[in-house]
Design a protein around this motif. Sequence first.
Motif, mmCIF file in Angstrom:
data_model
loop_
_atom_site.group_PDB
_atom_site.id
_atom_site.type_symbol
_atom_site.label_atom_id
_atom_site.label_comp_id
_atom_site.label_asym_id
_atom_site.label_seq_id
_atom_site.Cartn_x
_atom_site.Cartn_y
_atom_site.Cartn_z
ATOM 1 N N LEU A 31 29.072 79.634 38.206
ATOM 2 C CA LEU A 31 27.664 78.905 38.892
ATOM 3 C C LEU A 31 27.354 78.282 40.216
ATOM 4 N N ARG A 32 27.923 77.277 40.099
ATOM 5 C CA ARG A 32 28.082 76.245 41.482
ATOM 6 C C ARG A 32 28.611 77.545 42.633
ATOM 7 N N HIS A 33 29.441 78.564 42.610
ATOM 8 C CA HIS A 33 29.693 79.756 43.243
ATOM 9 C C HIS A 33 28.432 80.191 43.891
ATOM 10 N N ILE A 34 27.886 80.429 42.731
ATOM 11 C CA ILE A 34 26.306 80.841 43.015
ATOM 12 C C ILE A 34 25.189 80.468 43.175
ATOM 13 N N LYS A 35 25.315 79.299 43.108
ATOM 14 C CA LYS A 35 23.803 78.319 43.713
ATOM 15 C C LYS A 35 24.453 78.386 45.149
ATOM 16 N N LYS A 36 25.943 77.918 45.883
ATOM 17 C CA LYS A 36 26.240 77.499 47.186
ATOM 18 C C LYS A 36 26.312 78.659 47.908
ATOM 19 N N THR A 37 26.440 80.003 47.597
ATOM 20 C CA THR A 37 26.791 80.938 47.795
ATOM 21 C C THR A 37 24.727 81.497 48.760
ATOM 22 N N ALA A 38 23.677 81.331 47.387
ATOM 23 C CA ALA A 38 22.357 81.654 48.255
ATOM 24 C C ALA A 38 22.125 80.834 49.141
ATOM 25 N N LYS A 92 36.329 84.365 43.917
ATOM 26 C CA LYS A 92 34.949 83.579 44.724
ATOM 27 C C LYS A 92 35.792 82.597 45.370
ATOM 28 N N LYS A 93 36.202 81.663 45.154
ATOM 29 C CA LYS A 93 36.604 80.438 45.485
ATOM 30 C C LYS A 93 37.976 81.018 46.783
ATOM 31 N N ASP A 94 38.516 81.958 46.869
ATOM 32 C CA ASP A 94 38.973 82.393 47.276
ATOM 33 C C ASP A 94 38.594 83.237 48.657
ATOM 34 N N LEU A 95 37.871 83.617 48.633
ATOM 35 C CA LEU A 95 36.930 84.779 49.988
ATOM 36 C C LEU A 95 35.681 83.247 50.086
ATOM 37 N N THR A 96 35.432 82.230 49.878
ATOM 38 C CA THR A 96 34.786 81.111 50.883
ATOM 39 C C THR A 96 35.945 80.481 51.301
ATOM 40 N N GLU A 97 37.240 80.880 50.826
ATOM 41 C CA GLU A 97 38.085 79.738 51.992
ATOM 42 C C GLU A 97 38.282 80.693 53.148
ATOM 43 N N ARG A 98 38.514 81.993 52.754
ATOM 44 C CA ARG A 98 38.457 82.760 53.531
ATOM 45 C C ARG A 98 37.777 83.007 54.963
ATOM 46 N N GLY A 99 36.232 82.864 54.004
ATOM 47 C CA GLY A 99 35.035 82.828 54.857
ATOM 48 C C GLY A 99 35.418 82.217 56.642
#
Length: 139
Positions: A31-38, A92-99
């Motif tokens: 849920l934190r990643h959903i909120k952060k990527t919006a 999701k964590k890995d994709l965020t870090e990769r970005g």
Amino acid sequence: LYNTIVHCSNIKYSIMTAASTPPIHVLRGILRHIKKTAPSSSTAAAATSQSNSGNELSLHQHVISQYRQSISATPQQAQHLRKVAYDYLNLKKDLTERGRLHELDSGADMKLSPRELSRRAAARAGLQLPVMDEGHVDQ
């Protein structure tokens, strides 16, 4: 999967796995990643913002409904759902870090002006560039 403890030089390292991570922690992470990527409404147009917030809300509701369904699932199904949720959170964590790393590696020289590159290089060395007039050109 089991929680593995590795002993190395009298230091214990705990490796988190799907079996050892509480499901509520995984849910909160997703849920934190959903909120952060919006995207924020200030950067997007009004129509795009409304559709994105609707997508975010539906994804949020889907994740919560899946969590609630897993509570009444059989132990084998619950374990499988926990693994899927844990894997999704790690993805999701890995994709965020990769970005983030891609942003860093994408070539600051193409994005920043020579003046800004010089200012940042000087700042890394603990120096400040002298303030120059915009119209002043050194000869």
